[in-house]
Design a protein around this motif. Sequence first.
Motif, short mmCIF file in Angstrom:
data_model
loop_
_atom_site.label_atom_id
_atom_site.label_comp_id
_atom_site.label_asym_id
_atom_site.label_seq_id
_atom_site.Cartn_x
_atom_site.Cartn_y
_atom_site.Cartn_z
N LEU A 203 0.81 -1.21 0.00
CA LEU A 203 0.00 0.00 0.00
C LEU A 203 0.85 1.26 0.00
O LEU A 203 0.32 2.37 -0.09
N ASP A 204 2.17 1.09 0.12
CA ASP A 204 3.11 2.21 0.18
C ASP A 204 2.74 3.16 1.32
O ASP A 204 2.63 4.37 1.15
N VAL A 205 2.51 2.54 2.48
CA VAL A 205 2.16 3.27 3.69
C VAL A 205 3.16 2.86 4.76
O VAL A 205 3.60 1.71 4.80
N GLY A 206 3.52 3.79 5.61
CA GLY A 206 4.43 3.46 6.70
C GLY A 206 3.84 2.39 7.61
O GLY A 206 2.62 2.30 7.77
N LYS A 207 4.71 1.60 8.21
CA LYS A 207 4.26 0.51 9.08
C LYS A 207 3.47 1.05 10.28
O LYS A 207 2.48 0.44 10.69
N VAL A 208 3.91 2.17 10.84
CA VAL A 208 3.22 2.75 11.99
C VAL A 208 1.84 3.25 11.59
O VAL A 208 0.84 2.99 12.27
N ALA A 209 1.78 3.96 10.46
CA ALA A 209 0.48 4.48 9.99
C ALA A 209 -0.48 3.34 9.69
O ALA A 209 -1.65 3.39 10.07
N LEU A 210 0.01 2.31 9.02
CA LEU A 210 -0.85 1.17 8.72
C LEU A 210 -1.25 0.47 10.01
O LEU A 210 -2.40 0.06 10.17
#
Length: 162
Positions: A62-69
């Motif tokens: 998803l090309d999202v940071g691990k923390v944000a996800l």
Amino acid sequence: MDSEFRHWGLRLGYLIHDVSRLRRVNFDRELAPLGITRSQWWVLAFISRNNGLPQTQLANELDVGKVALGSLIDRLQQGGFVTREPDEKDRRVKRVFLTDNARQLLNDIEPVSSDFNGRILEGVSLEDIKSTSRMLAKMKENLIVLSNGNRSKGGAEDDDLD
């Protein structure tokens, strides 16, 4: 690159940005009565096509940071839409699965999304949609090449969009 091409290329960039922003804002408004955000819907829709992916791979896809996800998954789990289960081979790895509640919500969202897309595409011909889709797919391909540090031009066309 001639001046007219530069002008239209710049205009296209602004339009892509504006359309994307306006679409996000308006789609969030459409989803509000269902108690979900566009970001949550986006994650659920992706998981529905890739059920059981490890959370770290999901973040990469998803090309999202691990923390944000992780925060999004926390909220979805609290809402009863996903579960995290340890991987059978590596208990440190958490796989993310949809619940029946999520599947029902995605079914409820489908007509909202379909109606929304119909309204924003009103007055646009199918041929224009196909042509624009091919163009945007090619731009995406070129951007991926650029993001990988390769400045070469060209590449395969996205035949799936015909």
